[in-house]
Design a protein around this motif. Structure first.
Motif, PDB file in Angstrom:
ATOM      1  N   PHE A   1    -101.792  62.376  60.811  1.00  0.00           N
ATOM      2  CA  PHE A   1    -103.221  62.369  60.509  1.00  0.00           C
ATOM      3  C   PHE A   1    -103.447  62.834  59.079  1.00  0.00           C
ATOM      4  CE2 PHE A   1    -107.257  64.672  60.162  1.00  0.00           C
ATOM      5  CZ  PHE A   1    -108.143  63.663  60.500  1.00  0.00           C
ATOM      6  N   ARG A   2    -104.229  62.049  58.336  1.00  0.00           N
ATOM      7  CA  ARG A   2    -104.587  62.385  56.957  1.00  0.00           C
ATOM      8  C   ARG A   2    -106.073  62.131  56.764  1.00  0.00           C
ATOM      9  NH1 ARG A   2    -100.964  64.510  53.226  1.00  0.00           N
ATOM     10  NH2 ARG A   2    -101.467  62.970  51.624  1.00  0.00           N
ATOM     11  N   THR A   3    -106.648  62.780  55.770  1.00  0.00           N
ATOM     12  CA  THR A   3    -108.060  62.562  55.479  1.00  0.00           C
ATOM     13  C   THR A   3    -108.274  61.134  55.011  1.00  0.00           C
ATOM     14  OG1 THR A   3    -107.741  63.374  53.224  1.00  0.00           O
ATOM     15  CG2 THR A   3    -108.426  64.976  54.885  1.00  0.00           C
ATOM     16  N   PRO A   4    -109.460  60.576  55.218  1.00  0.00           N
ATOM     17  CA  PRO A   4    -109.733  59.200  54.768  1.00  0.00           C
ATOM     18  C   PRO A   4    -109.458  59.037  53.272  1.00  0.00           C
ATOM     19  CG  PRO A   4    -111.479  59.966  56.214  1.00  0.00           C
ATOM     20  CD  PRO A   4    -110.606  61.150  55.959  1.00  0.00           C
ATOM     21  N   GLY A   5    -108.711  57.982  52.922  1.00  0.00           N
ATOM     22  CA  GLY A   5    -108.335  57.728  51.541  1.00  0.00           C
ATOM     23  C   GLY A   5    -107.014  58.345  51.147  1.00  0.00           C
ATOM     24  N   ALA A   6    -106.410  59.114  52.062  1.00  0.00           N
ATOM     25  CA  ALA A   6    -105.126  59.758  51.758  1.00  0.00           C
ATOM     26  C   ALA A   6    -104.079  59.348  52.784  1.00  0.00           C
ATOM     27  CB  ALA A   6    -105.290  61.272  51.716  1.00  0.00           C
ATOM     28  N   GLU A   7    -104.119  58.096  53.213  1.00  0.00           N
ATOM     29  CA  GLU A   7    -103.211  57.639  54.257  1.00  0.00           C
ATOM     30  C   GLU A   7    -101.790  57.464  53.735  1.00  0.00           C
ATOM     31  OE1 GLU A   7    -106.030  56.189  53.465  1.00  0.00           O
ATOM     32  OE2 GLU A   7    -107.354  56.434  55.204  1.00  0.00           O
ATOM     33  N   ILE A   8    -100.852  57.414  54.665  1.00  0.00           N
ATOM     34  CA  ILE A   8     -99.446  57.156  54.358  1.00  0.00           C
ATOM     35  C   ILE A   8     -99.159  55.690  54.662  1.00  0.00           C
ATOM     36  CG2 ILE A   8     -97.062  57.770  54.889  1.00  0.00           C
ATOM     37  CD1 ILE A   8     -98.063  60.509  55.759  1.00  0.00           C
ATOM     38  N   THR A   9     -98.619  54.971  53.698  1.00  0.00           N
ATOM     39  CA  THR A   9     -98.312  53.550  53.860  1.00  0.00           C
ATOM     40  C   THR A   9     -96.812  53.327  53.691  1.00  0.00           C
ATOM     41  OG1 THR A   9    -100.477  52.988  52.922  1.00  0.00           O
ATOM     42  CG2 THR A   9     -98.845  51.225  53.067  1.00  0.00           C
ATOM     43  N   ILE A  10     -96.198  52.672  54.646  1.00  0.00           N
ATOM     44  CA  ILE A  10     -94.778  52.344  54.580  1.00  0.00           C
ATOM     45  C   ILE A  10     -94.648  50.893  54.150  1.00  0.00           C
ATOM     46  CG2 ILE A  10     -92.613  52.211  55.866  1.00  0.00           C
ATOM     47  CD1 ILE A  10     -93.669  54.332  57.751  1.00  0.00           C
ATOM     48  N   ILE A  11     -93.936  50.653  53.057  1.00  0.00           N
ATOM     49  CA  ILE A  11     -93.767  49.294  52.535  1.00  0.00           C
ATOM     50  C   ILE A  11     -92.286  48.952  52.472  1.00  0.00           C
ATOM     51  CG2 ILE A  11     -95.895  49.441  51.171  1.00  0.00           C
ATOM     52  CD1 ILE A  11     -94.131  49.879  48.685  1.00  0.00           C
ATOM     53  N   GLY A  12     -91.981  47.667  52.479  1.00  0.00           N
ATOM     54  CA  GLY A  12     -90.617  47.190  52.315  1.00  0.00           C
ATOM     55  C   GLY A  12     -89.729  47.393  53.519  1.00  0.00           C
ATOM     56  N   LEU A  13     -90.291  47.773  54.663  1.00  0.00           N
ATOM     57  CA  LEU A  13     -89.473  48.006  55.858  1.00  0.00           C
ATOM     58  C   LEU A  13     -89.072  46.666  56.455  1.00  0.00           C
ATOM     59  CD1 LEU A  13     -88.326  50.253  57.682  1.00  0.00           C
ATOM     60  CD2 LEU A  13     -90.396  50.031  59.082  1.00  0.00           C
ATOM     61  N   LYS A  14     -87.789  46.469  56.667  1.00  0.00           N
ATOM     62  CA  LYS A  14     -87.271  45.209  57.194  1.00  0.00           C
ATOM     63  C   LYS A  14     -87.812  44.963  58.602  1.00  0.00           C
ATOM     64  CE  LYS A  14     -83.047  45.154  54.451  1.00  0.00           C
ATOM     65  NZ  LYS A  14     -83.577  46.147  53.496  1.00  0.00           N
ATOM     66  N   PRO A  15     -88.106  43.721  58.941  1.00  0.00           N
ATOM     67  CA  PRO A  15     -88.683  43.422  60.270  1.00  0.00           C
ATOM     68  C   PRO A  15     -87.834  43.935  61.426  1.00  0.00           C
ATOM     69  CG  PRO A  15     -88.845  41.509  58.823  1.00  0.00           C
ATOM     70  CD  PRO A  15     -87.998  42.518  58.097  1.00  0.00           C
ATOM     71  N   SER A  16     -86.505  43.872  61.296  1.00  0.00           N
ATOM     72  CA  SER A  16     -85.636  44.339  62.381  1.00  0.00           C
ATOM     73  C   SER A  16     -85.795  45.833  62.613  1.00  0.00           C
ATOM     74  CB  SER A  16     -84.176  44.008  62.063  1.00  0.00           C
ATOM     75  OG  SER A  16     -83.786  44.619  60.833  1.00  0.00           O
ATOM     76  N   LEU A  17     -86.084  46.584  61.553  1.00  0.00           N
ATOM     77  CA  LEU A  17     -86.315  48.026  61.691  1.00  0.00           C
ATOM     78  C   LEU A  17     -87.758  48.320  62.084  1.00  0.00           C
ATOM     79  CD1 LEU A  17     -84.342  49.357  58.574  1.00  0.00           C
ATOM     80  CD2 LEU A  17     -83.540  49.121  60.938  1.00  0.00           C
ATOM     81  N   ALA A  18     -88.695  47.501  61.604  1.00  0.00           N
ATOM     82  CA  ALA A  18     -90.100  47.719  61.927  1.00  0.00           C
ATOM     83  C   ALA A  18     -90.365  47.578  63.421  1.00  0.00           C
ATOM     84  CB  ALA A  18     -90.972  46.743  61.138  1.00  0.00           C
ATOM     85  N   GLU A  19     -89.567  46.723  64.104  1.00  0.00           N
ATOM     86  CA  GLU A  19     -89.741  46.547  65.547  1.00  0.00           C
ATOM     87  C   GLU A  19     -89.418  47.821  66.322  1.00  0.00           C
ATOM     88  OE1 GLU A  19     -87.336  43.281  66.645  1.00  0.00           O
ATOM     89  OE2 GLU A  19     -88.624  41.764  65.710  1.00  0.00           O
ATOM     90  N   LEU A  20     -88.612  48.702  65.746  1.00  0.00           N
ATOM     91  CA  LEU A  20     -88.235  49.940  66.422  1.00  0.00           C
ATOM     92  C   LEU A  20     -89.305  51.010  66.321  1.00  0.00           C
ATOM     93  CD1 LEU A  20     -84.532  50.208  65.159  1.00  0.00           C
ATOM     94  CD2 LEU A  20     -85.351  49.207  67.298  1.00  0.00           C
ATOM     95  N   ILE A  21     -90.230  50.863  65.391  1.00  0.00           N
ATOM     96  CA  ILE A  21     -91.239  51.889  65.153  1.00  0.00           C
ATOM     97  C   ILE A  21     -92.471  51.579  65.993  1.00  0.00           C
ATOM     98  CG2 ILE A  21     -92.515  53.161  63.390  1.00  0.00           C
ATOM     99  CD1 ILE A  21     -89.466  53.171  63.064  1.00  0.00           C
ATOM    100  N   PRO A  22     -92.937  52.515  66.825  1.00  0.00           N
ATOM    101  CA  PRO A  22     -94.165  52.275  67.594  1.00  0.00           C
ATOM    102  C   PRO A  22     -95.341  52.058  66.658  1.00  0.00           C
ATOM    103  CG  PRO A  22     -92.993  54.205  68.426  1.00  0.00           C
ATOM    104  CD  PRO A  22     -92.342  53.822  67.131  1.00  0.00           C
ATOM    105  N   PRO A  23     -96.240  51.131  66.998  1.00  0.00           N
ATOM    106  CA  PRO A  23     -97.393  50.879  66.127  1.00  0.00           C
ATOM    107  C   PRO A  23     -98.318  52.086  66.058  1.00  0.00           C
ATOM    108  CG  PRO A  23     -97.659  49.743  68.218  1.00  0.00           C
ATOM    109  CD  PRO A  23     -96.261  50.291  68.218  1.00  0.00           C
TER     110      PRO A  23
END
Length: 357
Positions: free
Chosen positions: A63-85
Motif C-alpha cells: 500500500f502506497r499513497t496515491p501517486g507513489a505507487e510501485i510499478t514492476i516493468i520488464g518482467l517476463k511473461p513466464s515469471l509474471a504468471e507466478l505473481i498473484p495479481p
C-alpha cells in the motif's frame, strides 16, 4: 538504484539466499521515499523461487499513497504468471460522508433478501432431490436417520422436560395470582393448556432445538466442508444434499413434534402442581383442561413443530454447506445457523398465529 528516477533494478535471479537482504534494501528505499513513485526494473530477471515470488508479490500489493505507487516493468511473461495479481481498489462513492440510517436499512434489507433467496433455492434443491429419490424408488437409509434422530431428539429430552416444566410452573403461578383476585383460578387451566399446546410448547422446543441441533448440523457439515469431504462426495458422484441433508431433515421433522408433545405434557403437569397451592385438585384441573382443549389445538401445535423442524434442519445444513475455509468459519456457520433459525421460527410462528388462529 537510480535515485533521479527512483528505479530499482533487479539481478538475474532472486532466491532465498539473497531475498532477505533484497527485502531490507527495498524497505529502506520505500521508507526513504514514501511519497514518490518507484519503478522496479525486472528486465534482467530470469529465475525466481518461492521466496522471490513472495518478494515481488509484496512489492506489487504494497500500500502506497496515491501517486507513489510501485510499478514492476520488464518482467517476463513466464515469471509474471507466478505473481498473484494486485487487488483492484476502488474508491467508495460515499467517501467523506457517513452512511445515513435509511442507507443502512437498505443495505441490511438487500442482504436479507439475498439470504432469503439463497435459502429458497436450497429448499428447492432439497425438494428436487427428494422427488428424484421417490421416482427412482430409492430406500431411505433409516439407520442414518435413526442415529441422527437419537442425537437430536433422545439426547435432548432432559432439557426439553426441564424447559417445559418450568414454563408450565411460571404460567400457572403468574396467571394464578391475578385470577385469584377475581375468584377464577379454575380457568387458569384453560390458559395453561391453550398456551402450551398452541404456542409455548412448539415455540420453546423449537428454540432449544435450534440452539442445540441446528448448530450441530451446521458445525458437522461445515467441518466436512473444511476437510474437503464434501468435494470428495461430489467426486464420487454422490449428492451432498441427498447424502447429508435429506436424512437430517427427516430426523428433525420426526423428532421435533415428539419433543413438543413431551414439553406439552410436562408443562401441563407443572401447572397442575402449582394450582394445588390455589386449592385446585388434579381432578378439577383435568376436567377443566379437557373442556378447554380440542383436537385442533394439539394439531395446530404439531403442524407448527413440524414446520419448525424442517426449517431448522434446512438452515443448519445450508449454513454448513456455505462454510468457508478454516476453523473460524465453522464457528461462524454454527452461530449464523442458530440466529437465522430463531428469526425464522418467530416469523413463521407469527404467520401461523395471524392466519390460522
Amino acid at each position: 538504484m537510480d535515485q533521479s528516477n527512483l528505479e530499482i533494478e533487479l539481478a538475474e535471479s532472486i532466491t532465498s539466499a539473497i531475498v532477505g537482504d533484497l527485502w531490507d534494501k527495498a524497505n529502506k528505499i520505500l521508507e526513504t521515499y514514501p511519497d514518490s513513485p518507484i519503478v522496479v526494473n525486472a528486465s534482467n530477471l530470469t529465475f525466481i523461487d518461492i521466496s522471490g515470488v513472495a518478494f515481488l508479490s509484496d512489492l506489487q500489493t504494497r500500500f502506497r499513497t496515491p501517486g507513489a505507487e510501485i510499478t514492476i516493468i520488464g518482467l517476463k511473461p513466464s515469471l509474471a504468471e507466478l505473481i498473484p495479481p494486485a487487488p483492484v481498489e476502488t474508491a467508495p462513492n460515499n467517501m467523506g460522508r457517513e452512511i445515513n440510517f435509511f442507507e443502512r436499512v437498505g443495505h441490511t434489507t438487500k442482504e436479507m433478501l439475498v439470504y432469503v433467496g439463497s435459502v429458497a433455492r436450497f429448499i428447492k434443491e432439497c425438494v428436487l432431490v427428494f422427488k428424484l429419490g421417490i421416482s427412482r424408488r430409492k430406500n431411505i437409509n433409516w439407520a442414518t436417520v435413526t442415529n441422527i434422530a437419537t442425537k437430536a431428539g433422545a439426547d435432548a429430552v432432559p432439557i426439553i422436560l426441564l424447559i417445559g416444566f418450568l414454563m408450565g410452573v411460571i404460567i400457572a403461578f403468574e396467571i394464578g395470582l391475578v385470577a385469584q383476585q377475581f375468584g377464577a383460578v379454575l380457568f387458569v387451566a384453560d390458559g395453561i393448556g391453550i398456551s402450551m399446546f398452541r404456542e409455548l410448547g412448539p415455540l420453546m422446543t423449537a428454540i432449544v432445538f435450534a440452539g442445540r441441533t441446528g448448530a450441530a448440523f451446521a458445525a458437522e457439515i461445515g467441518t466436512q466442508k473444511v476437510n474437503e469431504e464434501i468435494n470428495a462426495l461430489r467426486t464420487f458422484g454422490i449428492s451432498p444434499v441427498e447424502f447429508l441433508v435429506i436424512p437430517r431433515i427427516y430426523a428433525s421433522v420426526l423428532v421435533l413434534p415428539l419433543l413438543t408433545v413431551l414439553a406439552n405434557i410436562i408443562g401441563v403437569l407443572g401447572g397442575a402442581l402449582v394450582l394445588l397451592k390455589f386449592d385446585i385438585s388434579f381432578v378439577q384441573y383435568y376436567h377443566q383442561l379437557l373442556n378447554s382443549l380440542s383436537v385442533w389445538d394439539l394439531a395446530f401445535g404439531l403442524i407448527k413443530a413440524t414446520t419448525f423442524g424442517f426449517i431448522i434442519a434446512v438452515i443448519g445444513c445450508e449454513r454448513g454447506l456455505a462454510t468457508g475455509q478454516g476453523s473460524t468459519s465453522v464457528g461462524l456457520a454454527a452461530t449464523s445457523a442458530v440466529v437465522s433459525s430463531i428469526i425464522w421460527i418467530v416469523v413463521i410462528d407469527g404467520f401461523f398465529t395471524v392466519l390460522l388462529t
